[in-house]
Design an enzyme around this catalytic site. Structure first.
Site, PDB file in Angstrom:
ATOM      1  N   ASN A   9     -10.659  -9.485  -6.093  1.00  0.00           N
ATOM      2  CA  ASN A   9      -9.718  -9.859  -5.030  1.00  0.00           C
ATOM      3  C   ASN A   9     -10.487  -9.827  -3.718  1.00  0.00           C
ATOM      4  O   ASN A   9     -10.809  -8.748  -3.221  1.00  0.00           O
ATOM      5  CB  ASN A   9      -8.549  -8.859  -5.027  1.00  0.00           C
ATOM      6  CG  ASN A   9      -7.576  -9.118  -3.889  1.00  0.00           C
ATOM      7  OD1 ASN A   9      -7.651 -10.147  -3.213  1.00  0.00           O
ATOM      8  ND2 ASN A   9      -6.664  -8.183  -3.675  1.00  0.00           N
ATOM      9  N   LYS A  11      -9.531 -10.663  -0.825  1.00  0.00           N
ATOM     10  CA  LYS A  11      -8.674 -10.347   0.338  1.00  0.00           C
ATOM     11  C   LYS A  11      -8.979 -11.291   1.504  1.00  0.00           C
ATOM     12  O   LYS A  11      -9.348 -12.446   1.271  1.00  0.00           O
ATOM     13  CB  LYS A  11      -8.832  -8.852   0.704  1.00  0.00           C
ATOM     14  CG  LYS A  11      -8.591  -7.943  -0.516  1.00  0.00           C
ATOM     15  CD  LYS A  11      -8.488  -6.470  -0.207  1.00  0.00           C
ATOM     16  CE  LYS A  11      -8.236  -5.702  -1.499  1.00  0.00           C
ATOM     17  NZ  LYS A  11      -8.043  -4.270  -1.290  1.00  0.00           N
ATOM     18  N   HIS A  95       0.610  -6.907  -4.428  1.00  0.00           N
ATOM     19  CA  HIS A  95      -0.487  -6.048  -3.975  1.00  0.00           C
ATOM     20  C   HIS A  95       0.034  -5.078  -2.909  1.00  0.00           C
ATOM     21  O   HIS A  95       0.882  -5.434  -2.090  1.00  0.00           O
ATOM     22  CB  HIS A  95      -1.641  -6.892  -3.411  1.00  0.00           C
ATOM     23  CG  HIS A  95      -2.881  -6.084  -3.233  1.00  0.00           C
ATOM     24  ND1 HIS A  95      -3.049  -5.247  -2.161  1.00  0.00           N
ATOM     25  CD2 HIS A  95      -3.975  -5.938  -4.016  1.00  0.00           C
ATOM     26  CE1 HIS A  95      -4.217  -4.629  -2.296  1.00  0.00           C
ATOM     27  NE2 HIS A  95      -4.801  -5.035  -3.409  1.00  0.00           N
ATOM     28  N   GLU A  97      -1.141  -4.104  -0.237  1.00  0.00           N
ATOM     29  CA  GLU A  97      -1.295  -4.549   1.154  1.00  0.00           C
ATOM     30  C   GLU A  97      -0.182  -5.521   1.531  1.00  0.00           C
ATOM     31  O   GLU A  97       0.270  -5.542   2.676  1.00  0.00           O
ATOM     32  CB  GLU A  97      -2.693  -5.178   1.339  1.00  0.00           C
ATOM     33  CG  GLU A  97      -3.772  -4.092   1.308  1.00  0.00           C
ATOM     34  CD  GLU A  97      -5.105  -4.509   0.721  1.00  0.00           C
ATOM     35  OE1 GLU A  97      -5.367  -5.718   0.597  1.00  0.00           O
ATOM     36  OE2 GLU A  97      -5.888  -3.609   0.358  1.00  0.00           O
ATOM     37  N   GLU A 167      -2.666   0.104  -9.285  1.00  0.00           N
ATOM     38  CA  GLU A 167      -3.542   0.417  -8.163  1.00  0.00           C
ATOM     39  C   GLU A 167      -2.928   1.540  -7.332  1.00  0.00           C
ATOM     40  O   GLU A 167      -2.054   1.280  -6.486  1.00  0.00           O
ATOM     41  CB  GLU A 167      -3.721  -0.818  -7.277  1.00  0.00           C
ATOM     42  CG  GLU A 167      -4.290  -2.008  -8.007  1.00  0.00           C
ATOM     43  CD  GLU A 167      -4.958  -2.984  -7.057  1.00  0.00           C
ATOM     44  OE1 GLU A 167      -6.095  -3.371  -7.354  1.00  0.00           O
ATOM     45  OE2 GLU A 167      -4.378  -3.325  -6.021  1.00  0.00           O
ATOM     46  N   GLY A 173      -9.748   1.003  -1.328  1.00  0.00           N
ATOM     47  CA  GLY A 173     -10.636   0.881  -0.177  1.00  0.00           C
ATOM     48  C   GLY A 173     -10.996   2.217   0.457  1.00  0.00           C
ATOM     49  O   GLY A 173     -11.527   2.267   1.561  1.00  0.00           O
ATOM     50  N   SER A 213     -11.171   1.354  -5.623  1.00  0.00           N
ATOM     51  CA  SER A 213     -12.544   1.851  -5.466  1.00  0.00           C
ATOM     52  C   SER A 213     -13.356   1.830  -6.762  1.00  0.00           C
ATOM     53  O   SER A 213     -14.142   2.739  -7.010  1.00  0.00           O
ATOM     54  CB  SER A 213     -12.541   3.252  -4.836  1.00  0.00           C
ATOM     55  OG  SER A 213     -11.957   3.195  -3.548  1.00  0.00           O
TER      56      SER A 213
HETATM   57  O1  LIG Z   1      -7.159  -5.662  -5.160  1.00  0.00           O
HETATM   58  C1  LIG Z   1      -8.014  -4.789  -5.187  1.00  0.00           C
HETATM   59  C2  LIG Z   1      -7.717  -3.439  -4.804  1.00  0.00           C
HETATM   60  O2  LIG Z   1      -6.994  -3.394  -3.630  1.00  0.00           O
HETATM   61  C3  LIG Z   1      -8.887  -2.495  -4.835  1.00  0.00           C
HETATM   62  O3  LIG Z   1      -9.667  -2.603  -3.686  1.00  0.00           O
HETATM   63  P1  LIG Z   1     -11.013  -1.712  -3.568  1.00  0.00           P
HETATM   64  O4  LIG Z   1     -11.788  -1.997  -4.824  1.00  0.00           O
HETATM   65  O5  LIG Z   1     -11.698  -2.201  -2.349  1.00  0.00           O
HETATM   66  O6  LIG Z   1     -10.573  -0.296  -3.503  1.00  0.00           O
END
Ligand SMILES: O=C[C@H](O)COP(=O)(O)O
Length: 250
Positions: A9, A11, A95, A97, A167, A173, A213
């Site tokens: 992803n 983002k 998601h 976010e 998640e 993150g 993460s």
């Molecule tokens: O969509 C992916 C997740 O939000 C995980 O993000 P991350 O790997 O940066 O923690």
């Protein structure tokens, strides 16, 4: 037999040139046919060029979001038919976010899921508890509510179009990952819950990804867990070497 999947992803990262560069590195480094299904989810402006660039590869392209309505006065939004018209048939929904910054509730997400299924699209449905939920031992309850209110209205047949992505918000993150045991415990809970609300076969066949993460140095251990079928990767999917290492982590 359920699929193992690694989905990146991206983002709100990478402009057109950066996306092209990342794609060319990924293509160059993907030397052997991956065992897992591989997907990337670029921004809307880079969806079509990514789709074109990956046409001759096994890598699928997903959108990061979609509106629940068919069409109309929804400035700034993208519909299912718009995605399908450029060849994109997978969409990430729910998601954390989108939930946190764009106020996507369980009810809105139920509508989005329904729209995606009606349009014969594949859904990567994201959910997960926040830190205070886990601290107060409410994580199972919160996850069950998210699934019940946004996903469990679908028919048994529609499950073939669903990929789940657990998640935990506190691990996204932040560099803090759920331990492989915590991930396994939640994934096993989810599978049992699906079996109770639908049936064993659906529960066994649905892929449940872990996200939060995931990095090349912790992926193998997490992906090795019985009920973890791969990952939805944020940060580490933005670097070709890391992403390919994750793809090869099974
Ligand atoms: O969509 C992916 C997740 O939000 C995980 O993000 P991350 O790997 O940066 O923690």
């Amino acid at each position: 037999m359920r699929k193992q999947i690694v989905a990146g992803n991206w983002k709100m990262n990478n402009d057109l040139a950066e996306t092209q560069e990342l794609l060319s590195h990924i293509k160059m480094q993907l030397v052997k046919k991956p065992e897992a299904e591989v997907m990337v989810a670029p921004s809307f402006t880079n969806l079509y060029s990514t789709f074109e660039a990956l046409k001759d590869t096994p890598i699928k392209v997903a959108a990061q979001n979609m509106h629940q309505s068919k069409s109309g006065a929804f400035t700034g939004e993208i519909s299912a038919s718009m995605l399908k018209s450029i060849g994109v048939t997978t969409v990430i929904l729910g998601h954390s976010e989108r939930r946190a910054h764009f106020h996507e509730t369980n009810d809105i997400l139920a509508e989005k899921v329904n729209t995606a299924i009606e349009n014969d699209m594949e859904v990567i449905f994201c959910f997960g508890e926040e830190l205070q939920d886990r601290k107060s031992d409410k994580h199972f309850e919160v996850v069950e509510k998210q699934l019940k209110e946004s996903l469990y209205q679908i028919s048994e047949d529609a499950w073939s179009k669903v990929i789940l992505a657990y998640e935990p918000v506190w691990a996204i993150g932040t560099g803090e990952t759920a331990s492989p045991e915590q991930a396994q415990e939640m994934h096993a809970f989810i599978r049992k819950n699906i079996a109770e609300n639908f049936n064993e076969e659906i529960a066994e066949n649905v892929s449940i990804l872990y996200g939060g993460s995931v990095k090349p140095n912790n992926a193998k251990e997490i992906f090795a867990k019985k009920d973890v079928d791969g990952g939805l990767i944020g940060g580490a999917s933005l670097k070709a070497t890391d992403f390919i290492a994750l793809v090869n982590s099974f």
